[in-house]
Design an enzyme around this catalytic site. Structure first.
Site, PDB file in Angstrom:
ATOM      1  N   CYS A 383       0.760  -1.083  -0.608  1.00 19.62           N
ATOM      2  CA  CYS A 383      -0.286  -0.463   0.108  1.00 19.62           C
ATOM      3  C   CYS A 383       0.966   1.675   0.260  1.00 19.62           C
ATOM      4  CB  CYS A 383      -1.252   0.095   0.968  1.00 19.62           C
ATOM      5  SG  CYS A 383      -2.403   1.166   1.045  1.00 19.62           S
ATOM      6  N   HIS A 510      -3.741  -5.296   0.413  1.00 21.97           N
ATOM      7  CA  HIS A 510      -3.140  -6.008   1.596  1.00 21.97           C
ATOM      8  C   HIS A 510      -3.349  -7.369   1.565  1.00 21.97           C
ATOM      9  CE1 HIS A 510      -3.034  -1.718   4.059  1.00 21.97           C
ATOM     10  NE2 HIS A 510      -3.961  -1.933   3.129  1.00 21.97           N
ATOM     11  N   GLU A 512      -1.830  -8.952   3.798  1.00 21.60           N
ATOM     12  CA  GLU A 512      -1.653  -9.097   4.834  1.00 21.60           C
ATOM     13  C   GLU A 512      -2.779 -10.113   5.405  1.00 21.60           C
ATOM     14  OE1 GLU A 512      -0.958  -6.369   3.866  1.00 21.60           O
ATOM     15  OE2 GLU A 512      -1.350  -5.175   5.496  1.00 21.60           O
TER      16      GLU A 512
HETATM   17  N1  GLN Z   1      -2.047   6.474   2.960  1.00 18.49           N
HETATM   18  C1  GLN Z   1      -2.080   5.638   1.382  1.00 18.49           C
HETATM   19  C2  GLN Z   1      -3.523   5.666   0.953  1.00 18.49           C
HETATM   20  O1  GLN Z   1      -4.076   6.514   1.284  1.00 18.49           O
HETATM   21  C3  GLN Z   1      -2.166   4.499   1.442  1.00 18.49           C
HETATM   22  C4  GLN Z   1      -3.332   3.728   2.472  1.00 18.49           C
HETATM   23  C5  GLN Z   1      -2.279   2.641   3.590  1.00 18.49           C
HETATM   24  O2  GLN Z   1      -0.934   2.135   3.379  1.00 18.49           O
HETATM   25  N2  GLN Z   1      -3.007   1.477   3.414  1.00 18.49           N
HETATM   26  O3  GLN Z   1      -4.059   6.109  -0.395  1.00 18.49           O
END
Ligand code: GLN
Length: 534
Positions: A383, A510, A512
């Site tokens: 992310c 994600h 994970e």
């Molecule tokens: N802050 C980034 C976004 O909102 C990444 C979010 C995250 O890592 N869950 O796109």
């Protein structure tokens, strides 16, 4: 089909005794005997969900397939049971009050005074029973957050009292407490447990089973004493001794026959002995690694390991699959500079850059991304971690000096990561990100990500507002960073790779969240394998 049975898990004496792991372990045993089981967490705080909570307050925010931002215990439930949870599996006081107040405004209670009993307690009961009646599980385990005696938990305990009365033998309460060991006198003490059960009794709830957390074996005398003082049967006093890994707890509970006691009390047949072969095979691998490697985890909450719970567990699963123990080196992104990066990363076989929000620690992460790219160290960016790899590549390979994400610098001349179109009108913070499972189409079979999944269409969970800016895609690809996965409906870049490197993968999703004991996540397995071979 017989009626759904409800098991409530409450906690006493202190928090952090592991109610979530206990609930997940019992569920595992019941599932392994052939029952369909789900676990629900009731959280007594006023936030609607933990999505807006700082990880310092509440650890990781776990995301379900249907896009709920939830308590990290739901991650344990999924990792243990290998069954997805949903919005209905996590309820907070905020959500309860919100729906009662909405009903009041609609006029549903017209003429009546709206009160904690019965209106709030009815709403709590409705959400507990929902999983049994609408989702049709054989057994629903409901974990009540907090500790008995807290003001916040009172309506929940009252709902449990009423349900026990209404459901009779179809409901039972397990109370988890601590039996501390006093080193000075060399004794285990049961008094805190007695007091905790007393305060539960004051609210009208008699626990049926007591699970006692302890650092030392409990002898027969202690068990007898607890049974006598707390009105529970001797075989319903269960020891939960400290173990090296949370994944040992189901076997420990099996030794204590917790599953059998519970089924007997619920009037359910024992069915088959729990089938735990695959689980124990995993445990065997976990405990007998052929080798050890060290992988770096770069984030800004590294002093608080709960903030990255699912990543830690996914790495553990992947390590076991590769017959290797993965030691994580926690790297605080704010403390990394161009001068010290080589030293901080020395000896690491692979590096993960964690998800995150906001500006703090960003430059340290960018420094790490550059170092691992230039030194061909296996890399997994998750992310924000992927976004960082993109920013770094823009600055140092494409020579777009001030390239940035508009999350960090709204005025950047090169917004290589930009706010998603659908996010532009949004002002409310809660529950408004791009959340939950979305499809991702892998572009072709010639990528590390394809070799990991071994299929072209995947689905993964998300939690973000920003995305790769496709305006720059051609330039990136020409310079050697490829989009290897995209959302088939919107073209949003879901995964990037640098094919010239051995294993350099960034994902907007994600992985994970969906790694479980029985199904370690393929991307983590492939990343650990690449690290092992590097
Ligand atoms: N802050 C980034 C976004 O909102 C990444 C979010 C995250 O890592 N869950 O796109």
């Amino acid at each position: 089909m017989s009626a759904t049975r409800y098991i409530f898990v409450t906690g006493g004496v202190t928090s952090s005794l592991g109610k979530g792991i206990l609930a997940a372990s019992l569920a595992k045993l019941l599932q392994a005997r052939g029952y369909s089981v789900t676990i629900q967490k009731l959280d007594p705080y006023i936030n609607i969900d933990p999505g807006t909570l700082n990880p310092y307050e509440h650890g990781e925010c776990y995301v379900t397939e249907d896009g709920a931002e939830t308590d990290l215990d739901l991650g344990h439930y999924e990792r243990f049971l290998n069954v997805p949870t949903s919005q209905a599996n996590n309820v907070t006081t905020g959500r309860i009050y919100q729906s009662v107040i909405n009903k009041e405004r609609r006029g549903d209670y017209l003429g009546k005074t709206v009160q904690i009993i019965p209106h709030i307690t009815d709403e709590i009961k409705r959400r507990i029973l929902f999983l049994g009646t609408k989702r049709k599980y054989d057994i629903v385990i409901t974990e009540i957050g907090g500790t008995v005696g807290d003001i916040e938990s009172l309506p929940y305990i009252e709902a449990v009292r009423q349900l026990k009365w209404e459901l009779g033998q179809n409901a039972l309460v397990i109370h988890l407490t601590l039996v501390p060991f006093l080193a000075a006198s060399g004794e285990l003490k049961t008094k805190p447990t007695q007091h905790s059960v007393k305060s539960l009794l004051e609210t009208g709830v008699q626990p049926d089973v007591l699970v006692l957390r302890t650092e030392h074996e409990l002898n027969a005398g202690i068990r007898k004493k607890v049974a006598l003082f707390c009105n529970v049967e001797l075989d319903a006093v269960v020891q939960s001794i400290d173990v090296p890994t949370i994944y040992d707890v189901p076997n420990k509970m099996k030794e204590e026959k917790l599953d059998q006691t519970v089924l007997r009390k619920l009037g359910l047949p024992l069915k088959d002995e729990p089938q735990l072969e695959a689980w124990n095979e995993f445990l065997h691998k976990l405990k007998n690694p052929a080798t050890t490697i060290e992988i770096g985890l770069v984030g800004k909450y590294v002093e608080l390991q709960d903030a990255y719970k699912s990543i830690v567990e996914a790495v553990t699963h992947a390590g076991a699959m590769n017959s290797c123990k993965v030691k994580l080196r926690w790297l605080h992104s704010e403390k990394i500079t161009e001068e010290n990066v080589a030293k901080k990363l020395a000896g690491l076989k692979g590096v993960i850059i964690a998800p995150g929000f906001g500006h703090r620690g960003i430059e340290g992460k960018i420094t790490v991304a550059r170092y691992v790219r230039e030194n061909n160290i296996p890399f997994l960016g998750i992310c924000l971690g992927m976004q960082i790899a993109v920013i770094e590549f823009a600055r140092n390979v494409l020579n777009l000096r001030d390239a940035d994400s508009t999350e960090m610098n709204e005025k950047t001349p090169h917004p290589v990561i930009d706010l998603m179109e659908e996010q532009k009108g949004i002002t409310e913070k809660g529950g408004t990100m791009r959340l939950g499972a979305y499809k991702c189409q892998l572009v072709n079979k010639d990528s590390n990500i394809y070799r990991a999944y071994n299929k072209l269409e995947i689905s993964e969970r998300h939690r973000h507002r920003y995305e790769f800016n496709n305006h720059y895609l051609e330039a990136f690809e020409a310079a050697g960073m490829k989009a290897v996965g995209v959302n088939p409906d919107t073209n949003l870049v879901e995964a990037i790779e640098i094919p010239a490197n051995k294993w350099f993968v960034g994902v907007q999703f994600h992985p994970e969240y969906s790694s479980t004991v029985l199904k370690p996540h393929p991307l983590f397995v492939a990343f650990v394998k690449a690290s092992l071979e590097s």
